[in-house]
Design a protein around this motif. Structure first.
Motif, mmCIF file in Angstrom:
data_model
loop_
_atom_site.group_PDB
_atom_site.id
_atom_site.type_symbol
_atom_site.label_atom_id
_atom_site.label_comp_id
_atom_site.label_asym_id
_atom_site.label_seq_id
_atom_site.Cartn_x
_atom_site.Cartn_y
_atom_site.Cartn_z
ATOM 1 N N ARG A 7 0.833 -1.206 0.000
ATOM 2 C CA ARG A 7 0.000 0.000 0.000
ATOM 3 C C ARG A 7 0.869 1.258 0.000
ATOM 4 N N LEU A 8 1.940 1.268 0.797
ATOM 5 C CA LEU A 8 2.831 2.420 0.868
ATOM 6 C C LEU A 8 3.456 2.717 -0.492
ATOM 7 N N GLU A 11 0.209 3.499 -3.155
ATOM 8 C CA GLU A 11 -0.665 4.646 -2.865
ATOM 9 C C GLU A 11 0.086 5.832 -2.283
ATOM 10 N N ARG A 14 0.864 8.321 3.904
ATOM 11 C CA ARG A 14 -0.339 9.013 4.379
ATOM 12 C C ARG A 14 -0.065 9.955 5.536
ATOM 13 N N ASN A 15 1.104 9.837 6.146
ATOM 14 C CA ASN A 15 1.417 10.684 7.290
ATOM 15 C C ASN A 15 2.924 10.923 7.340
ATOM 16 N N GLU A 18 5.212 7.815 7.697
ATOM 17 C CA GLU A 18 5.370 7.044 6.472
ATOM 18 C C GLU A 18 6.277 7.764 5.474
ATOM 19 N N TRP A 19 6.200 9.099 5.427
ATOM 20 C CA TRP A 19 7.124 9.850 4.576
ATOM 21 C C TRP A 19 8.567 9.617 5.020
#
Length: 354
Positions: A7-8, A11, A14-15, A18-19
């Protein structure tokens, strides 16, 4: 963890955490890509030796780590070659099996001889679907190829997941790309899903965009003919006892779908498109082991369901009576929108045999 990573990469983060994770992984991705680039160059220059089989070899592989649907494509090729009366062998690494050291015969042309826990779920499934085919598992594909030709009489070989396995030379390199996201985020593992830099596609000869639909983005430039294909759910489902039923007859039931494949969400989406509106989904890791913890999750979900739905790849690892309500496996078939380039390539190979 595998589903989170997928997913990372597909997509995006998301936060902030995760960046940061993706930023940390990028140097490792570049290093992974460079190692693959050097390795491919060493094979191309003949510094690393590659085995040349005495029969034609077709490789089916991809650039990304899972999720492009190699097994249906291998199954499609095997069926076509069997229909021409050829003795065809699938050579697989046997991922998920119990550590085969040299080479293991999964099928000698009469269906599966071993359990999926030993050989891996995909080789077992291919042997069950195509009992006339030869299926051999070998971590070193060269050993499997030699066994298939010298002991089993194979006249043509199909390398399952063979694009990066350069230790065996091939006559046709078929490269699969997910039509919805052909290159993911464009980065090698672990910063992305690619096993090599995109430049590795120059080795390919035919390219298959899998799971194609009208809303897919235009594909990147590819150095060879491009075929589009769709994965289609079969018209019949089969329970764990082997009983068959039209899939449409199950549509109105309260269902729990589960799948331990690289892209379980694609399977769930296909089910909903076929009319399963009362559907609860449980995505599992690719090549999941159905241990007590996973079965406990399924039992908890099954308490509010009438049926389970799963893939053939998952069903081969389950037995009747393990789940609290009937479990139906839904086969996946392949539908090519155009086949001319593939027809021509196969005709050239089989002409050499005849």
């Amino acid at each position: 963890m595998a589903l989170f990573h997928r997913r990372l990469c597909l997509e995006g983060p998301r936060n902030a955490w995760e960046w940061l994770l993706l930023l940390v992984l990028r140097p490792f991705g570049r290093l992974y890509g460079v190692v693959g680039l050097v390795r491919a160059k060493l094979y191309a220059l003949g510094i690393l030796p590659a085995y040349r089989a005495p029969v034609p070899v077709i490789s089916v592989g991809n650039l990304s780590a899972g999720g492009t649907g190699k097994t249906p494509v291998v199954d499609y090729l095997v069926r076509r070659l069997l229909d021409q009366g050829l003795r065809v062998a699938v050579i697989s690494r046997g991922y998920g099996g119990q550590g085969v050291k040299n080479a293991l015969v999964v099928s000698a042309g009469q269906g599966p001889l071993v359990e999926p826990a030993l050989c891996g779920d995909e080789p077992y499934l291919l042997a069950r679907r195509n009992p006339e085919a030869l299926v051999v598992v070998a971590p070193k594909r060269r050993l499997g190829a030699q066994l298939a030709v010298e002991q089993l009489g194979a006249r043509i070989l199909v390398l399952d997941d063979g694009f990066q396995h350069l230790a065996v030379q091939r006559d046709l390199d078929l490269v699969l790309l997910d039509a919805a996201s052909p290159l993911g985020n464009g980065r090698p593992l672990p910063a992305g899903l690619l096993r090599e830099f995109p430049s590795a596609l120059q080795r390919g000869q035919l390219f298959v965009l899998t799971r194609w639909h009208e809303d897919c983005p235009p594909p990147p430039y590819l150095p060879g003919p491009v075929l589009r294909s769709r994965h289609v759910l079969g018209a019949e489902a089969m329970d764990l006892d082997g009983n068959r039923l039209a899939l449409q007859q199950l549509c109105g039931k309260q269902a729990v779908a589960f799948a331990g494949i690289a892209d379980p969400e694609g399977f769930f989406w296909d089910l909903r498109r076929r009319g399963f509106e009362r559907l609860e989904a449980l995505p599992l890791a690719d090549h999941v082991v159905y241990d007590n913890e996973v079965l406990r999750q399924l039992h908890a979900l099954g308490s509010r369901a009438e049926i389970f739905l799963t893939t053939e790849k998952d069903a081969v690892k389950l037995k009747a009576g393990q789940l609290p309500c009937p479990c139906w496996q839904v086969p996946m078939t392949l539908d090519f929108l155009e086949t001319h380039a593939l027809d021509l390539a196969l005709a050239q190979l089989t002409a050499r045999i005849h």
